[in-house]
Enzyme design. Sequence first.
Site, PDB file in Angstrom:
ATOM      1  N   HIS A   1       0.967  -1.275   0.107  1.00 32.62           N
ATOM      2  CA  HIS A   1       0.032  -0.043   0.069  1.00 32.62           C
ATOM      3  C   HIS A   1       1.156   1.187   0.164  1.00 32.62           C
ATOM      4  O   HIS A   1       1.347   1.619   1.084  1.00 32.62           O
ATOM      5  CB  HIS A   1      -0.960   0.097   1.084  1.00 32.62           C
ATOM      6  CG  HIS A   1      -1.917   1.136   1.386  1.00 32.62           C
ATOM      7  ND1 HIS A   1      -3.144   0.871   1.563  1.00 32.62           N
ATOM      8  CD2 HIS A   1      -1.978   2.599   1.237  1.00 32.62           C
ATOM      9  CE1 HIS A   1      -3.966   2.095   1.340  1.00 32.62           C
ATOM     10  NE2 HIS A   1      -3.024   3.078   1.257  1.00 32.62           N
TER      11      HIS A   1
ATOM     12  N   LYS B   1      -9.537  -0.309  -6.061  1.00 34.28           N
ATOM     13  CA  LYS B   1      -9.377   0.309  -4.515  1.00 34.28           C
ATOM     14  C   LYS B   1     -10.753   1.120  -4.285  1.00 34.28           C
ATOM     15  O   LYS B   1     -11.188   1.975  -5.036  1.00 34.28           O
ATOM     16  CB  LYS B   1      -8.151   1.424  -4.299  1.00 34.28           C
ATOM     17  CG  LYS B   1      -8.274   2.090  -2.997  1.00 34.28           C
ATOM     18  CD  LYS B   1      -7.704   1.419  -1.965  1.00 34.28           C
ATOM     19  CE  LYS B   1      -7.700   2.005  -0.720  1.00 34.28           C
ATOM     20  NZ  LYS B   1      -6.648   2.997  -0.205  1.00 34.28           N
TER      21      LYS B   1
ATOM     22  N   ASN C   1      -5.123   7.369  -6.006  1.00 36.31           N
ATOM     23  CA  ASN C   1      -5.851   8.557  -5.704  1.00 36.31           C
ATOM     24  C   ASN C   1      -4.901   9.873  -6.218  1.00 36.31           C
ATOM     25  O   ASN C   1      -4.688  10.821  -5.498  1.00 36.31           O
ATOM     26  CB  ASN C   1      -6.050   8.662  -4.118  1.00 36.31           C
ATOM     27  CG  ASN C   1      -4.795   8.588  -3.384  1.00 36.31           C
ATOM     28  OD1 ASN C   1      -4.156   8.054  -3.519  1.00 36.31           O
ATOM     29  ND2 ASN C   1      -4.886   9.344  -2.126  1.00 36.31           N
TER      30      ASN C   1
ATOM     31  N   ASP D   1       1.489   2.346   3.740  1.00 31.82           N
ATOM     32  CA  ASP D   1       0.844   3.694   3.430  1.00 31.82           C
ATOM     33  C   ASP D   1       1.574   5.023   3.473  1.00 31.82           C
ATOM     34  O   ASP D   1       0.939   5.916   3.692  1.00 31.82           O
ATOM     35  CB  ASP D   1      -0.440   3.792   4.520  1.00 31.82           C
ATOM     36  CG  ASP D   1      -1.523   4.846   4.156  1.00 31.82           C
ATOM     37  OD1 ASP D   1      -1.540   5.052   3.013  1.00 31.82           O
ATOM     38  OD2 ASP D   1      -2.206   5.052   4.931  1.00 31.82           O
TER      39      ASP D   1
ATOM     40  N   HIS E   1      -4.680  -0.459   5.726  1.00 30.71           N
ATOM     41  CA  HIS E   1      -4.098   0.066   7.029  1.00 30.71           C
ATOM     42  C   HIS E   1      -4.928  -0.032   8.252  1.00 30.71           C
ATOM     43  O   HIS E   1      -5.640   0.875   8.743  1.00 30.71           O
ATOM     44  CB  HIS E   1      -3.943   1.543   6.843  1.00 30.71           C
ATOM     45  CG  HIS E   1      -4.896   2.593   5.754  1.00 30.71           C
ATOM     46  ND1 HIS E   1      -6.261   2.233   6.136  1.00 30.71           N
ATOM     47  CD2 HIS E   1      -4.923   3.001   4.694  1.00 30.71           C
ATOM     48  CE1 HIS E   1      -6.734   2.720   5.137  1.00 30.71           C
ATOM     49  NE2 HIS E   1      -5.944   3.310   4.102  1.00 30.71           N
TER      50      HIS E   1
ATOM     51  N   HIS F   1       3.182  14.696   1.878  1.00 31.63           N
ATOM     52  CA  HIS F   1       2.759  15.740   1.617  1.00 31.63           C
ATOM     53  C   HIS F   1       3.676  16.764   1.864  1.00 31.63           C
ATOM     54  O   HIS F   1       4.516  16.513   2.758  1.00 31.63           O
ATOM     55  CB  HIS F   1       1.695  15.958   2.502  1.00 31.63           C
ATOM     56  CG  HIS F   1       0.273  15.125   2.365  1.00 31.63           C
ATOM     57  ND1 HIS F   1      -0.534  15.451   1.375  1.00 31.63           N
ATOM     58  CD2 HIS F   1      -0.031  13.994   2.990  1.00 31.63           C
ATOM     59  CE1 HIS F   1      -1.521  14.462   1.289  1.00 31.63           C
ATOM     60  NE2 HIS F   1      -1.349  13.716   2.372  1.00 31.63           N
TER      61      HIS F   1
ATOM     62  N   HIS G   1     -10.502   1.235   1.762  1.00 30.38           N
ATOM     63  CA  HIS G   1     -10.085   2.267   2.890  1.00 30.38           C
ATOM     64  C   HIS G   1     -11.443   2.103   3.665  1.00 30.38           C
ATOM     65  O   HIS G   1     -12.559   2.633   3.492  1.00 30.38           O
ATOM     66  CB  HIS G   1     -10.236   3.611   2.031  1.00 30.38           C
ATOM     67  CG  HIS G   1      -9.562   4.468   3.166  1.00 30.38           C
ATOM     68  ND1 HIS G   1      -8.295   5.187   3.295  1.00 30.38           N
ATOM     69  CD2 HIS G   1     -10.433   5.052   4.223  1.00 30.38           C
ATOM     70  CE1 HIS G   1      -8.475   6.116   4.311  1.00 30.38           C
ATOM     71  NE2 HIS G   1      -9.659   6.213   4.892  1.00 30.38           N
TER      72      HIS G   1
ATOM     73  N   HIS H   1       1.411   5.461  -1.742  1.00 31.10           N
ATOM     74  CA  HIS H   1       1.176   6.655  -2.537  1.00 31.10           C
ATOM     75  C   HIS H   1       2.234   7.099  -2.901  1.00 31.10           C
ATOM     76  O   HIS H   1       3.136   7.713  -2.407  1.00 31.10           O
ATOM     77  CB  HIS H   1       0.390   7.766  -1.719  1.00 31.10           C
ATOM     78  CG  HIS H   1      -0.778   7.142  -1.103  1.00 31.10           C
ATOM     79  ND1 HIS H   1      -2.192   7.090  -1.668  1.00 31.10           N
ATOM     80  CD2 HIS H   1      -1.024   6.524   0.217  1.00 31.10           C
ATOM     81  CE1 HIS H   1      -2.698   6.699  -0.765  1.00 31.10           C
ATOM     82  NE2 HIS H   1      -2.249   6.182   0.054  1.00 31.10           N
ATOM     83  N   LEU H   2       2.431   7.133  -4.389  1.00 32.59           N
ATOM     84  CA  LEU H   2       3.711   7.805  -4.820  1.00 32.59           C
ATOM     85  C   LEU H   2       3.410   9.061  -5.737  1.00 32.59           C
ATOM     86  O   LEU H   2       4.388   9.784  -6.155  1.00 32.59           O
ATOM     87  CB  LEU H   2       4.483   6.890  -5.906  1.00 32.59           C
ATOM     88  CG  LEU H   2       4.873   5.454  -5.485  1.00 32.59           C
ATOM     89  CD1 LEU H   2       5.547   4.571  -6.536  1.00 32.59           C
ATOM     90  CD2 LEU H   2       5.876   5.686  -4.360  1.00 32.59           C
ATOM     91  N   ARG H   3       2.242   9.468  -5.584  1.00 35.85           N
ATOM     92  CA  ARG H   3       1.929  10.984  -6.316  1.00 35.85           C
ATOM     93  C   ARG H   3       2.375  10.903  -7.777  1.00 35.85           C
ATOM     94  O   ARG H   3       2.636   9.817  -8.660  1.00 35.85           O
ATOM     95  CB  ARG H   3       2.509  12.008  -5.702  1.00 35.85           C
ATOM     96  CG  ARG H   3       2.234  12.146  -4.010  1.00 35.85           C
ATOM     97  CD  ARG H   3       1.136  11.972  -3.688  1.00 35.85           C
ATOM     98  NE  ARG H   3       0.873  12.127  -2.143  1.00 35.85           N
ATOM     99  CZ  ARG H   3      -0.155  11.753  -1.279  1.00 35.85           C
ATOM    100  NH1 ARG H   3      -1.232  10.887  -1.906  1.00 35.85           N
ATOM    101  NH2 ARG H   3      -0.279  11.758  -0.083  1.00 35.85           N
TER     102      ARG H   3
ATOM    103  N   ALA I   1      -3.863  14.713   5.530  1.00 33.22           N
ATOM    104  CA  ALA I   1      -3.674  13.635   6.181  1.00 33.22           C
ATOM    105  C   ALA I   1      -2.555  12.565   5.340  1.00 33.22           C
ATOM    106  O   ALA I   1      -2.672  12.518   4.014  1.00 33.22           O
ATOM    107  CB  ALA I   1      -5.061  12.509   6.148  1.00 33.22           C
TER     108      ALA I   1
HETATM  109  C1  NCD Z   1      -3.358   9.237   1.912  1.00 29.76           C
HETATM  110  C2  NCD Z   1      -2.872  10.071   1.148  1.00 29.76           C
HETATM  111  O1  NCD Z   1      -2.379  11.364   1.452  1.00 29.76           O
HETATM  112  O2  NCD Z   1      -3.056   9.949  -0.224  1.00 29.76           O
HETATM  113  N1  NCD Z   1      -3.342   9.714   3.418  1.00 29.76           N
HETATM  114  C3  NCD Z   1      -3.519   9.079   4.516  1.00 29.76           C
HETATM  115  O3  NCD Z   1      -3.500   9.665   5.436  1.00 29.76           O
HETATM  116  N2  NCD Z   1      -3.149   7.623   4.686  1.00 29.76           N
HETATM  117  C4  NCD Z   1      -4.942   8.677   1.551  1.00 29.76           C
HETATM  118  C5  NCD Z   1      -5.040   7.281   2.556  1.00 29.76           C
HETATM  119  O4  NCD Z   1      -4.681   6.049   2.217  1.00 29.76           O
HETATM  120  O5  NCD Z   1      -5.923   7.466   3.171  1.00 29.76           O
HETATM  121 ZN    ZN Z   2      -3.303   4.945   1.718  1.00 26.23          ZN
END
Ligand code: NCD
Ligand code: ZN
Length: 354
Positions: free
Chosen positions: A16, A104, A44, A251, A179, A255, A141, A18-20, A267
């Site tokens: 899991h 997802k 996302n 996860d 998560h 940011h 999620h 997030h690489l943006r 978040a």
């Molecule tokens: C994730 C994100 O920033 O894309 N943020 C997080 O707090 N985990 C999104 C997610 O997995 O809920």
């Molecule tokens: Zn996530």
Amino acid sequence: MSDTITLDIDAPDDWHVHLRDDEMLDAVAPFTAEAFRHALIMPNLVPPVTSTALAVAYRDRILAAAGPNARADFTPMMALYLNDQLETADLLAGATDGVVFGAKFYPAGATTNSAAGGTSLLDYRGTLEAMAGAGIPLLVHAESTDPEVDIFDREAVFIEQQMVPVIEQIPELRVTVEHISTRAGLEIVRDHPQVGGSITPHHLTCDRSDLLANGMRPELYCKPVINSREERIAIATAATSGDRSFFFGTDSAPHPLSKKEAATVAAGIFNAPYALEVVAELFHEWGALDKLEAFVSHHGVDHYGLERAATKVRLTRRPDCEGDPAQSVCTAGGAEVRIFGADAARRWTWEPIR
Ligand code: NCD
Ligand code: ZN
């Protein structure tokens, strides 16, 4: 005095992450590509990855950003974003082509970039039944967005209202509770053999007192929000127990500081650079280093029906804290991103065994 510990494990996976995109992708992807064999990439983006064509293009951008030290077997596993835009036929075709790994579901508004999410999981019943038939896993999620439900109870409420019906009505569907942050998440996994659960470094090692007690720490703010000490201990107990239903998913969610130290905090915790170090130190503290390999390298691939790794990674723990690990990374445009877990990186290092 303790001695140096050396541990050789099969190459680990991150189930899991997030690489943006763009400059942030360039800054963060190398950490994941160096450390992990499979990385399950969250969709996302804005706009979200809702089609096979978008997933192929995103996978290409990830591979281009992986950097010179990427593992030779680094494989981004692409998930499509399950919402009204997603077409079931396209999802099935993408899976047949080996491009799409899973779908997802985000409840709309639950977390970062989830505005495009759905209202109710069962609205997608037709797609979920097709996924069950094709062996495509559903990644969830699990967090209610009902404003009347307390933030610390939202995982339990979502599971009861939305996941239990899906799991019972479509028992052939392979599901992952992403998560896990509470015992409610652990229980639904334990109760159903087709359901697995990913567990993050931060839900293993932090509780809400860390977040709130000694000055509010926005770098620990994520969704699902870090919960009580009792929940954390239950999660760490599950992860270190050897139970095959639980596996590692960072996860990692970067940011820029401008979004993490603001009136309204985004978040997400960026933990990819030291994720292995953090989980290794937790297993060390729990006297469970003999279970680490199963948690980070076996249970996930087993849940998803994939081959275990043919290569290994050597983890080393020094008895004394050393060095000064980086606390942040910068994008090409100069945005700073704080890294979670530098303390564990003073003890632990790892290297691929070639
Ligand atoms: C994730 C994100 O920033 O894309 N943020 C997080 O707090 N985990 C999104 C997610 O997995 O809920
Ligand atoms: Zn996530």
